[in-house]
Design a protein around this motif. Sequence first.
Motif, PDB file in Angstrom:
ATOM      1  N   GLN A 191       0.837  -1.201   0.000  1.00  0.00           N
ATOM      2  CA  GLN A 191       0.000   0.000   0.000  1.00  0.00           C
ATOM      3  C   GLN A 191       0.878   1.260   0.000  1.00  0.00           C
ATOM      4  O   GLN A 191       0.646   2.195  -0.777  1.00  0.00           O
ATOM      5  N   ALA A 192       1.884   1.278   0.865  1.00  0.00           N
ATOM      6  CA  ALA A 192       2.739   2.453   0.973  1.00  0.00           C
ATOM      7  C   ALA A 192       3.560   2.662  -0.294  1.00  0.00           C
ATOM      8  O   ALA A 192       3.689   3.789  -0.792  1.00  0.00           O
ATOM      9  N   VAL A 193       4.115   1.580  -0.826  1.00  0.00           N
ATOM     10  CA  VAL A 193       4.922   1.702  -2.048  1.00  0.00           C
ATOM     11  C   VAL A 193       4.059   2.133  -3.224  1.00  0.00           C
ATOM     12  O   VAL A 193       4.473   2.958  -4.047  1.00  0.00           O
ATOM     13  N   ASN A 194       2.858   1.586  -3.304  1.00  0.00           N
ATOM     14  CA  ASN A 194       1.954   1.999  -4.382  1.00  0.00           C
ATOM     15  C   ASN A 194       1.713   3.505  -4.361  1.00  0.00           C
ATOM     16  O   ASN A 194       1.774   4.175  -5.397  1.00  0.00           O
ATOM     17  N   ASN A 195       1.433   4.043  -3.203  1.00  0.00           N
ATOM     18  CA  ASN A 195       1.124   5.470  -3.111  1.00  0.00           C
ATOM     19  C   ASN A 195       2.341   6.340  -3.423  1.00  0.00           C
ATOM     20  O   ASN A 195       2.202   7.431  -3.977  1.00  0.00           O
ATOM     21  N   LEU A 196       3.514   5.850  -3.090  1.00  0.00           N
ATOM     22  CA  LEU A 196       4.722   6.593  -3.448  1.00  0.00           C
ATOM     23  C   LEU A 196       4.965   6.546  -4.962  1.00  0.00           C
ATOM     24  O   LEU A 196       5.350   7.553  -5.570  1.00  0.00           O
ATOM     25  N   LEU A 197       4.733   5.388  -5.563  1.00  0.00           N
ATOM     26  CA  LEU A 197       4.920   5.263  -7.014  1.00  0.00           C
ATOM     27  C   LEU A 197       3.889   6.076  -7.795  1.00  0.00           C
ATOM     28  O   LEU A 197       4.174   6.560  -8.902  1.00  0.00           O
ATOM     29  N   ALA A 198       2.700   6.201  -7.240  1.00  0.00           N
ATOM     30  CA  ALA A 198       1.615   6.887  -7.958  1.00  0.00           C
ATOM     31  C   ALA A 198       1.870   8.380  -8.100  1.00  0.00           C
ATOM     32  O   ALA A 198       1.287   9.031  -8.972  1.00  0.00           O
ATOM     33  N   ARG A 199       2.743   8.932  -7.252  1.00  0.00           N
ATOM     34  CA  ARG A 199       3.019  10.355  -7.342  1.00  0.00           C
ATOM     35  C   ARG A 199       3.784  10.666  -8.634  1.00  0.00           C
ATOM     36  O   ARG A 199       4.791  10.049  -8.937  1.00  0.00           O
ATOM     37  N   ASN A 200       3.271  11.619  -9.397  1.00  0.00           N
ATOM     38  CA  ASN A 200       3.921  12.064 -10.641  1.00  0.00           C
ATOM     39  C   ASN A 200       4.135  10.924 -11.633  1.00  0.00           C
ATOM     40  O   ASN A 200       5.060  10.967 -12.449  1.00  0.00           O
ATOM     41  N   ASN A 201       3.281   9.916 -11.550  1.00  0.00           N
ATOM     42  CA  ASN A 201       3.376   8.785 -12.483  1.00  0.00           C
ATOM     43  C   ASN A 201       2.518   9.082 -13.711  1.00  0.00           C
ATOM     44  O   ASN A 201       1.488   8.450 -13.955  1.00  0.00           O
ATOM     45  N   GLU A 202       2.966  10.058 -14.500  1.00  0.00           N
ATOM     46  CA  GLU A 202       2.164  10.519 -15.633  1.00  0.00           C
ATOM     47  C   GLU A 202       2.049   9.471 -16.733  1.00  0.00           C
ATOM     48  O   GLU A 202       1.090   9.485 -17.505  1.00  0.00           O
ATOM     49  N   ASN A 203       3.019   8.592 -16.838  1.00  0.00           N
ATOM     50  CA  ASN A 203       2.990   7.557 -17.874  1.00  0.00           C
ATOM     51  C   ASN A 203       2.236   6.302 -17.433  1.00  0.00           C
ATOM     52  O   ASN A 203       2.169   5.330 -18.184  1.00  0.00           O
ATOM     53  N   CYS A 204       1.685   6.342 -16.217  1.00  0.00           N
ATOM     54  CA  CYS A 204       0.906   5.211 -15.687  1.00  0.00           C
ATOM     55  C   CYS A 204       1.687   3.894 -15.720  1.00  0.00           C
ATOM     56  O   CYS A 204       1.150   2.836 -16.078  1.00  0.00           O
ATOM     57  N   MET A 205       2.968   3.965 -15.373  1.00  0.00           N
ATOM     58  CA  MET A 205       3.752   2.741 -15.230  1.00  0.00           C
ATOM     59  C   MET A 205       3.228   1.955 -14.024  1.00  0.00           C
ATOM     60  O   MET A 205       2.692   2.538 -13.080  1.00  0.00           O
ATOM     61  N   PHE A 206       3.373   0.645 -14.083  1.00  0.00           N
ATOM     62  CA  PHE A 206       2.930  -0.167 -12.953  1.00  0.00           C
ATOM     63  C   PHE A 206       3.791  -1.413 -12.848  1.00  0.00           C
ATOM     64  O   PHE A 206       4.510  -1.782 -13.786  1.00  0.00           O
ATOM     65  N   ALA A 207       3.706  -2.050 -11.689  1.00  0.00           N
ATOM     66  CA  ALA A 207       4.456  -3.276 -11.442  1.00  0.00           C
ATOM     67  C   ALA A 207       3.589  -4.241 -10.655  1.00  0.00           C
ATOM     68  O   ALA A 207       2.861  -3.842  -9.745  1.00  0.00           O
ATOM     69  N   THR A 208       3.666  -5.518 -11.022  1.00  0.00           N
ATOM     70  CA  THR A 208       3.050  -6.559 -10.200  1.00  0.00           C
ATOM     71  C   THR A 208       4.103  -7.059  -9.215  1.00  0.00           C
ATOM     72  O   THR A 208       5.280  -7.196  -9.568  1.00  0.00           O
ATOM     73  N   VAL A 209       3.677  -7.322  -7.974  1.00  0.00           N
ATOM     74  CA  VAL A 209       4.633  -7.695  -6.924  1.00  0.00           C
ATOM     75  C   VAL A 209       4.034  -8.784  -6.039  1.00  0.00           C
ATOM     76  O   VAL A 209       2.852  -8.715  -5.664  1.00  0.00           O
ATOM     77  N   PHE A 210       4.844  -9.770  -5.724  1.00  0.00           N
ATOM     78  CA  PHE A 210       4.509 -10.755  -4.691  1.00  0.00           C
ATOM     79  C   PHE A 210       5.616 -10.656  -3.651  1.00  0.00           C
ATOM     80  O   PHE A 210       6.802 -10.768  -3.971  1.00  0.00           O
ATOM     81  N   CYS A 211       5.236 -10.440  -2.384  1.00  0.00           N
ATOM     82  CA  CYS A 211       6.242 -10.251  -1.342  1.00  0.00           C
ATOM     83  C   CYS A 211       5.769 -10.884  -0.041  1.00  0.00           C
ATOM     84  O   CYS A 211       4.572 -11.161   0.135  1.00  0.00           O
ATOM     85  N   GLY A 212       6.712 -11.091   0.864  1.00  0.00           N
ATOM     86  CA  GLY A 212       6.322 -11.683   2.138  1.00  0.00           C
ATOM     87  C   GLY A 212       7.490 -11.841   3.091  1.00  0.00           C
ATOM     88  O   GLY A 212       8.650 -11.543   2.765  1.00  0.00           O
ATOM     89  N   PHE A 213       7.143 -12.303   4.288  1.00  0.00           N
ATOM     90  CA  PHE A 213       8.130 -12.617   5.323  1.00  0.00           C
ATOM     91  C   PHE A 213       8.035 -14.108   5.628  1.00  0.00           C
ATOM     92  O   PHE A 213       6.937 -14.642   5.819  1.00  0.00           O
TER      93      PHE A 213
END
Length: 341
Positions: A191-213
């Motif tokens: 959630q936090a990384v998404n919101n940081l990436l969304a800032r000034n993302n005029e080209n609408c780049m995106f990434a799929t991510v699977f993560c965990g501990f």
Amino acid sequence: GARYTSVFLYWFMVVVIACAMGIVLTCVLVARRVTRPIATLADGARRIGGGDFSHRLDIRTGDEIEELATAFNGMAASLREYMDNLARTVAAKERIEQELAVAAQIQISMLPREFPPFPGRTDIDLHATMKPAREVGGDFYDYFFIDSRTLWFCIGDVCGKGVPAALFMAITKTLLASGATQLKSPAAILQAVNNLLARNNENCMFATVFCGFLDTETGVIRYANGAHNHPVILPASGEAQYHVPAVSGIPLGPMDLTEPTYADETLELPHGATLLLYTDGVTEAFDPDGVALGEERFLTILQKRVEAAHPLVDQVAAGVQVFVREAEPSDDITILAIRRT
């Protein structure tokens, strides 16, 4: 009479010979006048054909030969301009290739590459590989221990290929690593990384991510999925199977999210089992006929069981290569295997 006839014949022969010589001389002069421009034209054509594009033909006959010489001069000027442009293009291409080579080295250096990664530990076996479809790519993986028993891991795939995807990949991977050291919830990290990436993302780049501990003592994995491929579980015995989590999350980057969108989920990784993560460059690898590998063929590759993570990753990569044969890679290929020993 006889003498007169002899004199007449003598002068007649002289006149005939003189006329013949005049005709021959005239023919020679005319031939030279005609052939000299042609010879000059031929010599100029050889010089231009040999690469001397600065050579110019100076023929002024006022006929078709002069027009042909003018055409040759124009062609030589055009060829010289073309060769100059080609030289500049080749130099620019070589510079770009050198810069891409450096960028590829930088990108590879951002990914963990020392295997085995934790030589002092006997509770975990891990291996990974990333093969970009171009000089640089948008796939990434990461892992490191948060504390003595908690392993952070992630795998991601940025939309597109090439330099733009590589730049977005570097940002995404860095933000995820930073979030993993501060937050304990994979969903909160996404959630936090998404919101940081969304800032000034005029080209609408995106990434799929699977993560965990992964808790290496209990084998419990707490994870979150941002629209990435479902991982495969390879148990210590039995067939490999997809672990299908609940539908949760969207790709990271396109939009700012105010409401919680990702969810934490858990699974247990028993002793001897392996969690195999990959990007869609594996299942969407195409053979020369345009047929994709697909999930079922992917599981078929995993039928031959291997115990260690390194040979498992090599087995998957080799299986994909056998399937695609001589076809050009359609996407980056990244594989991460985590085995609880």
